[in-house]
Write an enzyme that holds these catalytic residues in place. Structure first.
Site, mmCIF file in Angstrom:
data_model
loop_
_atom_site.group_PDB
_atom_site.id
_atom_site.type_symbol
_atom_site.label_atom_id
_atom_site.label_comp_id
_atom_site.label_asym_id
_atom_site.label_seq_id
_atom_site.Cartn_x
_atom_site.Cartn_y
_atom_site.Cartn_z
ATOM 1 N N CYS A 1 19.336 13.350 2.702
ATOM 2 C CA CYS A 1 20.759 13.436 2.351
ATOM 3 C C CYS A 1 21.445 12.063 2.267
ATOM 4 O O CYS A 1 21.289 11.358 1.285
ATOM 5 C CB CYS A 1 21.473 14.357 3.333
ATOM 6 S SG CYS A 1 23.112 14.902 2.771
ATOM 7 N N GLU B 1 18.157 20.197 3.717
ATOM 8 C CA GLU B 1 18.484 19.616 5.014
ATOM 9 C C GLU B 1 19.201 20.651 5.892
ATOM 10 O O GLU B 1 20.004 21.441 5.410
ATOM 11 C CB GLU B 1 19.393 18.397 4.827
ATOM 12 C CG GLU B 1 19.778 17.717 6.145
ATOM 13 C CD GLU B 1 20.925 16.723 6.012
ATOM 14 O OE1 GLU B 1 20.989 15.803 6.827
ATOM 15 O OE2 GLU B 1 21.753 16.895 5.089
ATOM 16 N N LYS C 1 15.795 10.776 9.830
ATOM 17 C CA LYS C 1 16.957 10.350 9.052
ATOM 18 C C LYS C 1 17.406 8.988 9.557
ATOM 19 O O LYS C 1 17.593 8.781 10.762
ATOM 20 C CB LYS C 1 18.087 11.365 9.190
ATOM 21 C CG LYS C 1 19.252 11.135 8.223
ATOM 22 C CD LYS C 1 20.225 12.298 8.263
ATOM 23 C CE LYS C 1 21.329 12.144 7.217
ATOM 24 N NZ LYS C 1 22.249 13.299 7.210
#
Length: 502
Positions: A361, A252, A327
């Site tokens: 993440c 990321e 995300k």
């Protein structure tokens, strides 16, 4: 004949109560999900303006299910959220004709419509789990197997099985506990198939169940221009290709390295300046995927759309196609310093190694997202991450291992190491990239297929056996994916304006 509509619910429920008096009819929630998820598979027959027959079906990937899968498993509790547009099998959920309108060959019309749909969609087969509603009349004299054999031999008439065999379906096996509340069938069902002889396997499926995946533990360092960044990236793609990897994962936010040669700006403006490199980034990784014949998950990159900033992970397939995952959960740091906006959808991508998904993440710390991805067929979840110190890293690691156990899937995580002294709000990096498995007899000890040494630039790779996932889900010491109490709790989420449930 026409497609079912939401306004048909009362009519369909009425027919269900007539045809299956001892079974629960569709709930409005289930019926709405059928119509929204796969409208082409939901059919009705009208006679003089009255709905008198209906049929429901959806598409599944046949290999994902075992020979003993129940109706609830094959239909996801009647919600068909497991519908897979790129599957190979049309699964017949239900077919029924109002008792007053039987002997008019209406079921034959519905079966023919299903067969046409299977041909139009280039599906390999139609599979059905059929009730044997007359079995209760013979249960004291015949076993279920003996009863079915006599029906096949035309010695006994069964309104469902007799019709199915007359419409070209071949009996494959008997299913106990298929519909436990079906008192007439004593819970039994027959599993039957109709084969589409026009099927053409043009989907380039891999013959091998083995997938070799690679994770790059990338060192953040000062660079002088985009060409140097591209050179670093190509080195790792080349190395992964030399080891014949099918997929390589970058970390990321590793494109923030590009800020090292730009003029210093306050964090909110600096992060937005990365968007100028988006076309170059996409061109770079698209060409690398094709050149080295490898699928690449290009870590994540910040892009601007309609003046909003998003953290996006791109999938670059080796056939040159590109897709992206936004995300979904934004960390407090990303909100405070950069004003990042969240995405609203969990994507599952078809690749030549199977179905995969990407959780960026922080997203891996929310178990619902992994559950949604797996419900759509994902077998490997990739987690590009960026953490500053060990405790932050451990959140990502422990949650990834938990997701592997909860969903009986493989997890691949890759993070950054090193530092960027000239870039604000990206001070230090800590990572120990890894490839994790479910924790059971079939897999590596401690559920760790392989892991990198902490805080060292390197890459790791491992062969993953997708067949082991199927075996583990069916015969594992525990079946966490299957044993979830859907009667007690469920996940509700929005997708494309529709409310879906798991």
């Amino acid at each position: 004949m026409r497609k079912l509509k939401l306004t048909d619910y009362d009519a369909v429920k009425s027919i269900q109560l007539d045809c299956f008096p001892n079974m629960k009819p569709w709930t409005t929630e289930q019926f709405n999900s059928l119509i929204h998820t796969f409208p082409e598979g939901q059919l009705a027959i009208e006679y003089d303006g009255k709905l008198v027959a209906s049929s429901s079906s959806h598409i599944i990937n046949f290999e994902r299910y075992s020979e003993t899968s129940t109706w609830n498993e094959l239909t996801d509790q009647g919600m068909i959220t497991n519908h897979d547009p790129k599957g190979d099998t049309l699964y017949g959920i239900e077919i029924m004709v109002s008792p007053q309108y039987r002997n008019m060959k209406l079921s034959r019309r519905l079966y023919a419509a299903r067969q046409k749909l299977a041909k139009d969609k280039n599906l390999k087969r139609i599979a059905i789990g059929g009730r044997i509603p007359n079995y209760h009349k013979y249960a004291d004299k015949l076993s279920a197997a003996q009863y079915v054999e006599k029906v096949i031999d035309k010695k006994i008439y069964d309104p469902v099985l007799t019709a199915q065999t007359a419409n070209g379906f071949v009996l494959k096996r008997l299913l106990p506990d298929y519909l436990p509340n079906d008192k007439e069938s004593k819970g039994y069902a027959t599993f039957l198939e109709w084969t589409n002889y026009n099927y053409s396997d043009n989907k380039s499926r891999r013959n091998s169940p083995y997938v070799r995946v690679c994770a790059v533990q990338y060192q953040m360092r000062m660079i002088k221009d985009f060409a140097e960044f591209a050179q670093n990236c190509e080195y790792f793609v080349d190395a992964a290709s030399d080891y014949r990897c099918d997929m390589v994962l970058f970390p990321e936010m590793f494109t923030m390295q590009l800020l090292t040669f730009l003029p210093n700006k306050e964090p909110g403006k600096a992060i937005r300046s990365l968007n100028q490199f988006t076309p170059h980034y996409i061109e770079l990784f698209t060409s690398l995927a094709i050149k080295y014949n490898i699928n690449i998950i290009g870590g994540s990159h910040f892009i601007i759309e309609n003046d909003d900033l998003f953290n996006v992970s791109y999938l670059f397939r080796r056939n040159g196609t590109v897709e992206k995952q936004y995300k979904v959960h934004i960390t407090p740091h990303e909100k405070k310093w950069w004003g990042v906006k969240p995405g609203n959808r969990v994507e599952v991508f078809d690749t030549d190694i199977g179905k995969i998904s990407i959780l960026i993440c922080y997203d891996v710390e929310f178990p619902e997202l992994a559950r949604i991805a797996v419900s759509k067929g994902a077998q490997i979840l990739f987690v590009p991450f960026n953490t500053d110190e060990r405790r932050g890293y451990l959140r990502v690691r422990y949650c990834s291992q938990a997701r592997a156990i909860e969903n009986q899937v493989y997890m691949v995580i890759a993070g950054c190491v090193g530092n960027l002294p000239a870039v604000e709000n990206l001070d230090i990096q800590y990572a120990q990239s890894g490839i994790f498995t479910p924790s059971d007899v079939e897999f590596h000890r401690e559920g760790i297929a392989t892991e990198a040494p902490a805080n060292t630039e390197t890459l790791i790779f491992q062969d993953l056996d997708l067949n082991l996932l199927s075996r583990n889900r069916e015969y594992g010491s525990v079946q966490t994916l299957k044993d979830r109490r859907k009667d007690l709790y469920k996940i509700s989420y929005m997708e494309d304006g529709k409310k879906l449930h798991l």
